[in-house]
Every structure is written in structure tokens, then in C-alpha cells.
Design an enzyme around this catalytic site. Structure first.
Site, PDB file in Angstrom:
ATOM      1  N   CYS A 135       0.822  -1.216   0.000  1.00 58.44           N
ATOM      2  CA  CYS A 135       0.000   0.000   0.000  1.00 58.44           C
ATOM      3  C   CYS A 135       0.858   1.270   0.000  1.00 58.44           C
ATOM      4  CB  CYS A 135      -0.925   0.021   1.205  1.00 58.44           C
ATOM      5  SG  CYS A 135      -2.057  -1.379   1.257  1.00 58.44           S
ATOM      6  N   HIS A 270      -2.749   7.357   2.632  1.00 57.95           N
ATOM      7  CA  HIS A 270      -3.304   6.123   2.064  1.00 57.95           C
ATOM      8  C   HIS A 270      -4.713   5.919   2.609  1.00 57.95           C
ATOM      9  CE1 HIS A 270      -4.014   2.027   1.118  1.00 57.95           C
ATOM     10  NE2 HIS A 270      -3.685   1.551   2.309  1.00 57.95           N
ATOM     11  N   ASN A 301     -10.305   0.745   0.120  1.00 51.47           N
ATOM     12  CA  ASN A 301      -8.833   0.699   0.143  1.00 51.47           C
ATOM     13  C   ASN A 301      -8.353   0.052  -1.155  1.00 51.47           C
ATOM     14  OD1 ASN A 301      -6.146   0.019   0.559  1.00 51.47           O
ATOM     15  ND2 ASN A 301      -6.437  -0.635   2.690  1.00 51.47           N
TER      16      ASN A 301
HETATM   17  O1  UT7 Z   1      -3.962  -0.991   3.657  1.00 56.48           O
HETATM   18  C1  UT7 Z   1      -3.086  -1.581   4.550  1.00 56.48           C
HETATM   19  C2  UT7 Z   1      -3.225  -0.987   5.910  1.00 56.48           C
HETATM   20  N1  UT7 Z   1      -4.424  -1.476   6.528  1.00 56.48           N
HETATM   21  C3  UT7 Z   1      -5.001  -0.820   7.513  1.00 56.48           C
HETATM   22  O2  UT7 Z   1      -4.546   0.235   7.882  1.00 56.48           O
HETATM   23  C4  UT7 Z   1      -6.191  -1.430   8.194  1.00 56.48           C
HETATM   24  C5  UT7 Z   1      -6.105  -1.197   9.677  1.00 56.48           C
HETATM   25  N2  UT7 Z   1      -7.176  -1.828  10.449  1.00 56.48           N
HETATM   26  C6  UT7 Z   1      -8.465  -1.455  10.359  1.00 56.48           C
HETATM   27  O3  UT7 Z   1      -8.830  -0.626   9.562  1.00 56.48           O
HETATM   28  C7  UT7 Z   1      -9.445  -2.063  11.333  1.00 56.48           C
HETATM   29  O4  UT7 Z   1      -8.743  -2.867  12.245  1.00 56.48           O
HETATM   30  C8  UT7 Z   1     -10.576  -2.895  10.687  1.00 56.48           C
HETATM   31  C9  UT7 Z   1     -11.517  -1.955   9.945  1.00 56.48           C
HETATM   32  C10 UT7 Z   1      -9.983  -3.921   9.741  1.00 56.48           C
HETATM   33  C11 UT7 Z   1     -11.390  -3.612  11.742  1.00 56.48           C
HETATM   34  O5  UT7 Z   1     -11.939  -2.674  12.657  1.00 56.48           O
HETATM   35  P1  UT7 Z   1     -11.716  -2.842  14.234  1.00 56.48           P
HETATM   36  O6  UT7 Z   1     -12.470  -1.762  14.878  1.00 56.48           O
HETATM   37  O7  UT7 Z   1     -10.242  -2.920  14.495  1.00 56.48           O
HETATM   38  O8  UT7 Z   1     -12.426  -4.220  14.522  1.00 56.48           O
HETATM   39  P2  UT7 Z   1     -11.876  -5.459  15.361  1.00 56.48           P
HETATM   40  O9  UT7 Z   1     -11.116  -6.356  14.441  1.00 56.48           O
HETATM   41  O10 UT7 Z   1     -11.204  -4.993  16.620  1.00 56.48           O
HETATM   42  O11 UT7 Z   1     -13.212  -6.168  15.770  1.00 56.48           O
HETATM   43  C12 UT7 Z   1     -14.173  -5.512  16.632  1.00 56.48           C
HETATM   44  C13 UT7 Z   1     -15.407  -6.381  16.774  1.00 56.48           C
HETATM   45  C14 UT7 Z   1     -15.097  -7.805  17.180  1.00 56.48           C
HETATM   46  O12 UT7 Z   1     -16.162  -8.243  17.991  1.00 56.48           O
HETATM   47  P3  UT7 Z   1     -16.013  -8.217  19.597  1.00 56.48           P
HETATM   48  O13 UT7 Z   1     -14.819  -9.061  19.917  1.00 56.48           O
HETATM   49  O14 UT7 Z   1     -15.837  -6.774  19.949  1.00 56.48           O
HETATM   50  O15 UT7 Z   1     -17.315  -8.805  20.063  1.00 56.48           O
HETATM   51  C15 UT7 Z   1     -15.127  -8.566  15.868  1.00 56.48           C
HETATM   52  O16 UT7 Z   1     -15.481  -9.923  16.045  1.00 56.48           O
HETATM   53  O17 UT7 Z   1     -16.088  -6.476  15.527  1.00 56.48           O
HETATM   54  C16 UT7 Z   1     -16.191  -7.855  15.111  1.00 56.48           C
HETATM   55  N3  UT7 Z   1     -15.951  -7.902  13.689  1.00 56.48           N
HETATM   56  C17 UT7 Z   1     -16.920  -7.726  12.756  1.00 56.48           C
HETATM   57  N4  UT7 Z   1     -18.239  -7.523  12.877  1.00 56.48           N
HETATM   58  C18 UT7 Z   1     -18.954  -7.350  11.758  1.00 56.48           C
HETATM   59  C19 UT7 Z   1     -14.770  -8.069  13.032  1.00 56.48           C
HETATM   60  N5  UT7 Z   1     -14.966  -8.003  11.702  1.00 56.48           N
HETATM   61  C20 UT7 Z   1     -16.276  -7.804  11.517  1.00 56.48           C
HETATM   62  C21 UT7 Z   1     -17.076  -7.628  10.372  1.00 56.48           C
HETATM   63  N6  UT7 Z   1     -18.411  -7.406  10.536  1.00 56.48           N
HETATM   64  N7  UT7 Z   1     -16.553  -7.654   9.133  1.00 56.48           N
END
Ligand code: UT7
Length: 345
Positions: A135, A270, A301
Site C-alpha cells: 500500500c 493512504h 482501500n
Molecule cells: O492498507 C493496509 C493498511 N491497513 C489498515 O490500515 C487497516 C487497519 N485496520 C483497520 O482498519 C481495522 O482494524 C478494521 C476496519 C480492519 C477492523 O476494525 P476494528 O475496529 O479494528 O475491529 P476489530 O477487528 O477490533 O473487531 C471488533 C469487533 C469484534 O467483535 P467483539 O470481539 O468486539 O465482540 C469482531 O469480532 O467487531 C467484530 N468484527 C466484525 N463484525 C462485523 C470483526 N470483523 C467484523 C465484520 N463485521 N466484518
């Protein structure tokens, strides 16, 4: 035995290689974009990952993305974006010396894609190479183009980021399926009387390479592989790294260019996640006149294509003045980052 003095003696014939005549600066002469026609709303990707529009918007800011048609390839999209950038620059394709292609979704190791991209745009004799920095690849390639032009090694360089992320993203992976989209963005770089591309601030953390990686290394697939390895990401870890790294790299790039946030017209990080973009913008304490690129909302993205696509979007709707300064920050797998201030064409 041969004495040391005889070994170190340099023959007259190899002394004093000629160097190309350096120029005072380089600048971006044109920007072009290719966005696939098909708009894909969150509802279409949510079902396979037991998610929903509301969750995706809240956690990432993404409302939709474009998915490539079957005949939209990394090469064809790169060519389309480059042709538009060349037209805007008013540069004949045949005068392009070098083509740099940044892509993480081109699935052939060799031959590289860049020669085909160069040929497709009509730069039939140009040197061409692929740049692999995921990226952050576009900002790495842009810095390389700046160096090539300022050194006098190349007069015109086309820098293009092109991604068909749908080829490497698993639609059933909850952590990535909703995040990515397809497209290409290009810039033409040429000589200038003053620097129009500031010093690059870049770095990598190879000890953290597993934070964003494929589900299996390509060699492990073997010849009979039916399934292509797909992207996996430790989202929360990458998020924390990004919100610390982006403001730090951005401040360093401003300092290296001798500028402050007050000198900017736009901030174009980005387009990974709207929360990362807004957190970084807050940390930088940008004055109200600085426009923050939020192309992620409708484009998601697009990895190496996201920075030029976001710049093109700002220019196309007249959100930033031509000749204004934009602070670019690429970041992602590696973990790698690259930032520089540029003057917009
Ligand atoms: O381009 C390369 C660089 N990439 C990035 O910079 C990406 C960086 N990371 C992110 O943008 C974020 O981490 C994401 C958007 C990928 C995910 O968001 P998050 O707020 O970090 O979510 P999380 O993985 O911490 O998950 C939070 C909750 C979890 O549930 P609990 O444990 O709080 O009950 C997950 O199980 O959301 C749940 N979850 C989802 N729910 C609905 C994880 N993925 C999903 C989903 N839909 N797709």
C-alpha cells in the site's frame, strides 16, 4: 606475488565516468485515474462475512467500492490511468523514459507487469519496472521518479499504482473482505525549475511482516494449487501502528520540505480506513483550510492505487487549487511507509 600498490592502481580508461546533467527539481505534470464501472455497496459484501452496512461504515467509513470487470486487469487499468495522466500533462507517450508500476495484486512474479503497461500507453522504448511496497508502493515509486528526474537520468517518468484487490482478497474473510476495492491512479513526473516533490521520509519494519501477509506463501502452494493465497491482516495491530506512524512520518516530511501544516492545501494519506485518516488529521492539527482526502468512503482501500486516486478525486471536483501543496503518506504491508510533500499540477 602481486603487491598491494599494483592491485589498487586504477587504469586511466575507467576514471571519470560521465554523469547526466542534474536539474533543479521535478514536479507532477498530470494525474489520471481509472475506476472500474461496477459500484459495489456494503450490502453486497456483508452477507458472506455476517456483517452489515452499519458496522462497515462505523468501523471503516466505507460506503462502497468499485470491483473490476473480468477484462479489467492490473495492466489494463494501469494503462488507462497512465494515458489520462499523459494527456493532462500534454506529454507524448513516446517521450517517456521510465515507467514505474506499484502493485501488490499482480499475480505473476515474472515477467513484471511494467513493460506491458509501458507498451500499452505507447511508451514503447521506456525502461519499466515493478515496485513492491504494497500500500506504500506509490509513494515509494514517486520518490524514485523524483530522484530519476532530478539526477537527469530520466526526463519523463510515469508512476502508476494499479490494483485488482478482488484477486487476492478472500470474500469470506471478515477482517478484509469489506475493506478493499479495485482501480488505478497515475502521475507523470518531469523536470522543473524548482522542487515540486519534497524529500521522501520512508521506512520499514520487516520484523512485523506477518501483520499483513498472504494466507500461505506462494511456493507452499505447489504446482497443483487450485486456490490462490489470499490476504490476511491483524487489523487492530495495523490500526495502532498506522495511527502512530502516519502523523510521525507526515511531520518529518513537512520538516524535510521546510514547511508547516499552514503551507498545505491538502492531506492525502493512504485510504485504508476513515478512522485512521481522521485520527492522523487530528494529530497533525491541520488548519481548517487544509482539505483532507476521504476517497475511501466511495472507493475503499485500493492499496497502491489509493493515493493517486484520492489526489485525482480532489483535483477533479476542484476541492484543492492547482499548484497547491499536498502531503502524501503511504503505509501498509512490510510494514512500510513513505511520505512526501508535492505541488499539485
Ligand atoms: O492498507 C493496509 C493498511 N491497513 C489498515 O490500515 C487497516 C487497519 N485496520 C483497520 O482498519 C481495522 O482494524 C478494521 C476496519 C480492519 C477492523 O476494525 P476494528 O475496529 O479494528 O475491529 P476489530 O477487528 O477490533 O473487531 C471488533 C469487533 C469484534 O467483535 P467483539 O470481539 O468486539 O465482540 C469482531 O469480532 O467487531 C467484530 N468484527 C466484525 N463484525 C462485523 C470483526 N470483523 C467484523 C465484520 N463485521 N466484518
Amino acid at each position: 606475488m602481486t603487491g598491494a600498490s599494483e592491485v589498487t592502481e586504477v587504469p586511466e580508461a575507467v576514471r571519470g565516468l560521465s554523469a547526466p546533467a542534474a536539474v533543479p527539481g521535478s514536479r507532477i505534470l498530470g494525474v489520471g485515474a481509472y475506476r472500474p464501472a461496477r459500484v459495489v455497496p456494503n450490502s453486497e459484501v456483508a452477507e458472506a462475512i455476517d456483517s452489515g452496512d452499519e458496522w462497515i461504515r462505523r468501523r471503516s467509513g466505507i460506503a462502497g467500492r468499485r470491483f473490476a470487470a473480468p477484462d479489467d486487469t492490473v495492466v489494463s487499468m494501469a494503462v488507462a490511468a497512465s494515458v489520462k495522466a499523459l494527456a493532462q500533462a500534454g506529454i507524448a507517450p513516446g517521450t517517456v523514459d521510465t515507467v514505474l508500476l506499484a502493485s501488490m495484486s499482480y499475480r505473476e512474479q515474472s515477467p513484471p507487469a511494467a513493460p506491458r503497461v509501458a507498451h500499452g500507453m505507447g511508451a514503447v522504448a521506456a525502461g519499466a519496472m515493478d515496485v513492491g511496497a504494497a500500500c506504500a508502493g506509490f509513494c515509494h515509486a514517486l520518490a524514485t521518479a523524483d530522484s530519476l528526474v532530478r539526477s537527469g537520468n530520466s526526463r519523463y517518468v510515469v508512476v502508476v499504482g494499479s490494483e485488482r484487490m478482488t484477486d487476492i482478497v478472500d470474500p469470506y474473510d471478515r477482517g478484509t473482505a469489506f475493506l478493499f476495492g479495485d482501480g488505478a491512479g497515475a502521475m507523470v513526473v518531469g523536470p522543473a525549475d524548482d522542487p515540486g516533490i519534497g524529500p521522501v521520509v520512508w521506512g520499514s519494519e520487516g520484523d512485523r511482516h506477518e501483520a499483513i501477509a498472504h494466507s500461505a506463501p506462494w511456493p507452499a502452494q505447489g504446482a497443483a494449487a487450485e486456490v490462490t493465497p489470499t490476504l490476511r491482516m491483524d487489523g487492530p495491530a495495523v490500526f495502532r501502528w498506522a495511527v502512530a506512524t502516519v502523523p510521525r512520518a507526515a511531520r518529518a516530511a513537512l520538516t524535510a520540505a521546510g514547511l508547516t501544516v499552514a503551507d498545505l492545501a491538502a492531506f492525502v494519506p493512504h485510504q485504508a480506513n476513515l478512522r485512521i485518516i481522521d485520527t492522523a488529521a487530528d494529530a497533525l492539527r491541520l488548519p481548517p483550510h487544509v482539505v483532507v482526502a476521504r476517497d475511501v468512503v466511495h472507493t475503499a482501500n485500493t492499496s497502491a492505487a489509493s493515493v493517486p486516486l484520492a489526489v485525482e478525486e480532489l483535483l477533479a471536483r476542484g476541492a484543492v487549487p492547482r499548484g497547491g501543496r499536498a502531503l502524501l503518506v503511504g503505509f501498509g504491508a512490510g510494514l512500510s511507509h513513505a511520505a512526501q510533500v508535492v505541488v499539485l499540477p
